[in-house]
Enzyme design. Structure first.
Site, PDB file in Angstrom:
ATOM      1  N   ASP A 117     -15.920  17.266   2.989  1.00 30.94           N
ATOM      2  CA  ASP A 117     -16.645  16.005   2.885  1.00 30.94           C
ATOM      3  C   ASP A 117     -16.944  15.768   1.411  1.00 30.94           C
ATOM      4  O   ASP A 117     -17.476  16.653   0.721  1.00 30.94           O
ATOM      5  CB  ASP A 117     -17.935  16.110   3.705  1.00 30.94           C
ATOM      6  CG  ASP A 117     -18.692  14.790   3.783  1.00 30.94           C
ATOM      7  OD1 ASP A 117     -18.629  14.010   2.804  1.00 30.94           O
ATOM      8  OD2 ASP A 117     -19.340  14.545   4.813  1.00 30.94           O
ATOM      9  N   LYS A 132      -5.809   1.556  -8.599  1.00 33.97           N
ATOM     10  CA  LYS A 132      -6.371   0.221  -8.552  1.00 33.97           C
ATOM     11  C   LYS A 132      -6.728  -0.098  -7.091  1.00 33.97           C
ATOM     12  O   LYS A 132      -6.218   0.580  -6.185  1.00 33.97           O
ATOM     13  CB  LYS A 132      -5.388  -0.804  -9.115  1.00 33.97           C
ATOM     14  CG  LYS A 132      -4.238  -1.187  -8.177  1.00 33.97           C
ATOM     15  CD  LYS A 132      -3.469  -2.345  -8.738  1.00 33.97           C
ATOM     16  CE  LYS A 132      -2.500  -2.902  -7.726  1.00 33.97           C
ATOM     17  NZ  LYS A 132      -3.100  -3.586  -6.594  1.00 33.97           N
ATOM     18  N   HIS A 174       1.053   0.777 -10.933  1.00 35.57           N
ATOM     19  CA  HIS A 174       2.413   1.281 -10.715  1.00 35.57           C
ATOM     20  C   HIS A 174       3.469   0.370 -11.327  1.00 35.57           C
ATOM     21  O   HIS A 174       4.586   0.811 -11.597  1.00 35.57           O
ATOM     22  CB  HIS A 174       2.678   1.485  -9.217  1.00 35.57           C
ATOM     23  CG  HIS A 174       2.898   0.224  -8.436  1.00 35.57           C
ATOM     24  ND1 HIS A 174       1.866  -0.481  -7.875  1.00 35.57           N
ATOM     25  CD2 HIS A 174       4.029  -0.456  -8.147  1.00 35.57           C
ATOM     26  CE1 HIS A 174       2.354  -1.543  -7.259  1.00 35.57           C
ATOM     27  NE2 HIS A 174       3.661  -1.557  -7.402  1.00 35.57           N
ATOM     28  N   LYS A 182       7.630   0.969 -13.602  1.00 35.37           N
ATOM     29  CA  LYS A 182       8.902   0.451 -13.109  1.00 35.37           C
ATOM     30  C   LYS A 182       9.939   0.387 -14.222  1.00 35.37           C
ATOM     31  O   LYS A 182       9.648  -0.027 -15.343  1.00 35.37           O
ATOM     32  CB  LYS A 182       8.702  -0.936 -12.488  1.00 35.37           C
ATOM     33  CG  LYS A 182       7.982  -0.912 -11.141  1.00 35.37           C
ATOM     34  CD  LYS A 182       7.878  -2.295 -10.550  1.00 35.37           C
ATOM     35  CE  LYS A 182       7.304  -2.248  -9.138  1.00 35.37           C
ATOM     36  NZ  LYS A 182       8.242  -1.636  -8.181  1.00 35.37           N
ATOM     37  N   GLU A 212       6.608 -12.746  -2.436  1.00 35.20           N
ATOM     38  CA  GLU A 212       6.872 -11.814  -1.337  1.00 35.20           C
ATOM     39  C   GLU A 212       7.139 -12.634  -0.086  1.00 35.20           C
ATOM     40  O   GLU A 212       6.405 -13.590   0.201  1.00 35.20           O
ATOM     41  CB  GLU A 212       5.683 -10.872  -1.129  1.00 35.20           C
ATOM     42  CG  GLU A 212       5.435  -9.947  -2.322  1.00 35.20           C
ATOM     43  CD  GLU A 212       4.148  -9.140  -2.202  1.00 35.20           C
ATOM     44  OE1 GLU A 212       4.142  -7.987  -2.666  1.00 35.20           O
ATOM     45  OE2 GLU A 212       3.160  -9.678  -1.661  1.00 35.20           O
ATOM     46  N   HIS A 221      -1.215  -6.272 -12.499  1.00 40.18           N
ATOM     47  CA  HIS A 221       0.231  -6.360 -12.724  1.00 40.18           C
ATOM     48  C   HIS A 221       0.620  -7.521 -13.636  1.00 40.18           C
ATOM     49  O   HIS A 221       1.375  -7.361 -14.602  1.00 40.18           O
ATOM     50  CB  HIS A 221       0.974  -6.554 -11.395  1.00 40.18           C
ATOM     51  CG  HIS A 221       0.761  -5.481 -10.393  1.00 40.18           C
ATOM     52  ND1 HIS A 221       0.352  -4.205 -10.713  1.00 40.18           N
ATOM     53  CD2 HIS A 221       0.927  -5.467  -9.051  1.00 40.18           C
ATOM     54  CE1 HIS A 221       0.280  -3.480  -9.617  1.00 40.18           C
ATOM     55  NE2 HIS A 221       0.622  -4.220  -8.596  1.00 40.18           N
ATOM     56  N   LYS A 228       2.231 -14.687  -1.086  1.00 35.41           N
ATOM     57  CA  LYS A 228       2.791 -14.051   0.105  1.00 35.41           C
ATOM     58  C   LYS A 228       3.393 -15.112   1.024  1.00 35.41           C
ATOM     59  O   LYS A 228       3.039 -16.283   0.955  1.00 35.41           O
ATOM     60  CB  LYS A 228       1.719 -13.250   0.835  1.00 35.41           C
ATOM     61  CG  LYS A 228       1.286 -11.990   0.079  1.00 35.41           C
ATOM     62  CD  LYS A 228       0.390 -11.111   0.908  1.00 35.41           C
ATOM     63  CE  LYS A 228       0.095  -9.792   0.203  1.00 35.41           C
ATOM     64  NZ  LYS A 228       1.291  -8.927   0.073  1.00 35.41           N
TER      65      LYS A 228
END
Length: 469
Positions: free
Chosen positions: A87, A140, A170, A174, A208, A232, A318
Site C-alpha cells: 500500500d 503525464k 512519449h 518518437k 485520431e 505533445h 478524436k
C-alpha cells in the site's frame, strides 16, 4: 553534468494498464537487445504471485509487442522480475521495497500511478530509505493547471533534485520527432528561410479516427487541451520554432525550447475553438452534461524576432476521418507572378508526417509538359520511412536508465507550457458539436481566415485541402 546510470528499476503500479500496454513490451524489447541489465522490482496494491505477474506481463507483450515472443528472451526478463505487494500509504511497504532492491545504490523509480499519488509515493520513497542516490520517472498529465504543476514539482523536488527527475512525454521519444529536429538543424538550406520573412503559417494537426476507447471517465476529466496540447503539441511547436541550440547536448536543447516557450503569448480565448463529437455524452464514465472538449484548435503567436506575425495553428481531435499527425510549414508566395496560370492554389511548403509513416516532403510548382508556360503543384518526397522499430517508451526507459535527460521535459518547460495554456482552460468558451468522421466544427475555420484553409492530413499528394465536414 555527470550521468548517473541506474542499477535497478522499480515500477510502481506494475499491475496497471500502462505497464501492461507500454512498459512490459518495452522491457522485453530492451532485454532482446541486451540493453536491460538490472533487476526489475514491481510494487502495487494487488495481491498477486510472481507467477501470476509473469502471466500478466507475457499477455501484455503478446498483445502490444512487435512480434512473436522468444521464450529465451522472456525467461531472461522473468529472472530479473520481483514483486512487492504494498500500500503506497503504508511505510512498511517501502521498507519491504528497500529490501527487494538489495544492494542497488542508484535505483530508478518509475511512477506508473495517477499524478495525485506522486506526493505520497515520493515522500514514502524517502521515508522508506529508497531515495538516496535514486532517480524518478513520472508520467503525464503533469498537473491540471499551472498551480497544480507547481505543487507537484515542489513535492518531487522535496525528495529528488531536478537532474534526477524524468518527466515522460512519449512524443519526445518518437523517431519522427527526432527526425524533425535533425532535419531542421542538420541542413544549411533551411535556416535562411525558417523565419517570418518566408513562412506564411505553420499548421500542426493530430487526428485520431477513434473515440475515447473506454476511457470516458479519464477523458472527461482531462479533455483534448490537457491531454495533448499542453504537452505533445507545445513540444512540437517548440521544436519547430526554437533557435538553433548552442550544441546538441541535453541541456542546450532544452534551454532552446524553454526560450521559445517563454516567448509564446498566453492563449487568448478568441484564438481557441473547442468541439465535442456527437455521441461523447453516451460514453461510459462521461457526465451527461459534460462540456469537455474532444477537439480543440488554437492559434498561437510567438513574440520573437524570428516569428513575429506568423501564426502557429494547432488542431487535435478524436473521431476524425483518419489517424495521422502532420506539420505543414506553408511558405509565402513569390513576390512577383511571372506566369499567368497562378490561381491561388500554388504553394511552396514543407510537410512533416509523423503518423502513420515518417515522411518529409517539399511542395513546389513545376512546368507541365507542352508548349504553354503553365505549371502544376508537385510534392517531392525527401524521406519516407516505415513505422519505427523502437517504440518511444523503449527509447525513453533506456535513456532514463542511462541518465540521459534530453528527451524528457524539464521543470521550466512544463511550467512555461502551463502558463501559455492556463487562460484557455480558465475561459468559459463554447463547445461546438461535430459529427464523427468529420474534420471538426466549422467554427475553427475563422482561425485560418488569413491563412487559406486547414490542411487535412493524407489529402492527395501536393494538395492543400479545404476542410471536409
Amino acid at each position: 553534468m555527470s550521468r548517473q546510470q541506474a542499477d535497478a528499476l522499480v515500477i510502481f503500479g506494475i499491475t496497471g494498464d500502462l505497464v501492461h500496454r507500454k512498459i512490459f513490451p518495452s522491457l522485453y524489447a530492451l532485454e532482446r537487445r541486451g540493453a536491460l541489465n538490472v533487476p526489475v522490482v514491481g510494487i502495487a496494491r494487488q495481491s498477486m504471485t510472481i507467477d501470476e505477474l509473469l502471466v500478466h506481463a507475457r499477455d501484455g507483450i503478446e498483445q502490444f509487442g512487435d512480434g512473436p515472443i522468444d521464450d529465451t528472451v522472456f525467461n531472461r526478463l522473468a529472472e530479473r522480475l520481483q514483486y512487492v505487494v504494498g500500500d503506497y500509504a503504508d511505510l512498511d511497504s517501502f521498507h519491504r521495497l528497500r529490501k527487494a532492491i538489495g544492494d542497488a545504490k542508484h535505483p530508478l523509480h518509475y511512477l506508473a500511478v495517477p499524478p495525485s499519488l506522486f506526493p505520497l509515493v515520493t515522500a514514502n520513497i524517502a521515508a522508506g530509505g529508497c531515495a538516496d542516490g535514486a532517480s524518478v520517472v513520472v508520467e503525464k498529465p503533469f498537473g491540471r493547471n499551472l498551480d497544480s504543476a507547481l505543487a507537484l514539482n515542489a513535492a518531487l523536488h522535496a525528495v529528488f533534485p531536478e537532474e534526477r527527475i524524468y518527466r515522460i512525454d512519449h512524443y519526445l521519444g518518437k523517431e519522427a520527432l527526432l527526425n524533425l529536429t535533425y532535419f531542421r538543424f542538420g541542413n544549411r538550406f533551411l535556416e535562411p528561410i525558417w523565419n517570418r520573412e518566408h513562412v506564411r503559417s505553420v499548421q500542426i494537426t493530430m487526428a485520431e479516427d477513434f473515440g475515447v476507447e473506454g476511457r470516458g471517465g479519464f477523458y472527461d476529466e482531462a479533455g483534448a487541451i490537457r491531454d495533448v496540447i499542453q504537452n505533445h503539441m507545445l513540444q512540437m511547436v517548440a521544436l519547430l520554432a526554437m533557435d538553433p541550440p548552442a550544441s546538441a547536448d541535453d541541456e542546450s536543447m532544452r534551454d532552446a525550447k524553454v526560450r521559445v516557450l517563454r516567448s509564446i503569448q498566453a492563449v487568448d480565448p478568441t484564438n481557441l475553438v473547442r468541439g465535442q463529437y456527437v455521441g461523447f455524452l453516451d460514453e461510459d464514465g462521461v457526465k451527461p452534461d459534460s462540456q469537455t472538449e474532444t477537439y480543440a484548435a488554437i492559434r498561437f503567436h510567438i513574440n520573437s524576432w524570428r516569428w513575429a506575425g506568423v501564426p502557429f495553428l494547432v488542431r487535435v481531435g478524436k473521431h476524425m476521418p483518419v489517424t495521422a499527425t502532420e506539420v505543414l510549414v506553408d511558405l509565402k508566395r513569390p513576390p512577383q507572378t511571372l506566369f499567368g496560370d497562378a490561381d491561388g492554389s500554388e504553394r511552396n511548403y514543407f510537410r512533416f508526417q509523423f503518423k502513420p509513416f515518417t515522411t518529409i516532403s517539399i511542395g513546389a510548382r513545376a512546368k507541365k509538359p507542352g508548349e504553354e508556360m503553365t505549371g502544376e503543384q508537385i510534392e517531392m518526397i525527401a524521406l519516407h520511412q516505415e513505422p519505427e522499430e523502437m517504440s518511444a517508451y523503449e527509447r525513453l526507459i533506456e535513456d532514463a536508465m542511462l541518465g540521459q535527460a534530453g528527451l524528457f521535459a524539464r521543470v521550466d518547460e512544463v511550467e512555461s507550457a502551463w502558463q501559455i495554456i492556463d487562460p484557455a482552460l480558465a475561459a468559459d468558451t463554447d463547445v461546438h458539436m461535430y459529427q464523427p468522421g468529420s474534420w471538426g466544427p466549422a467554427e475553427a475555420d475563422h482561425l485560418m481566415a488569413d491563412c487559406g484553409a486547414w490542411h487535412n492530413p493524407l489529402s492527395p499528394v501536393g494538395m492543400i485541402a479545404t476542410p471536409s465536414r
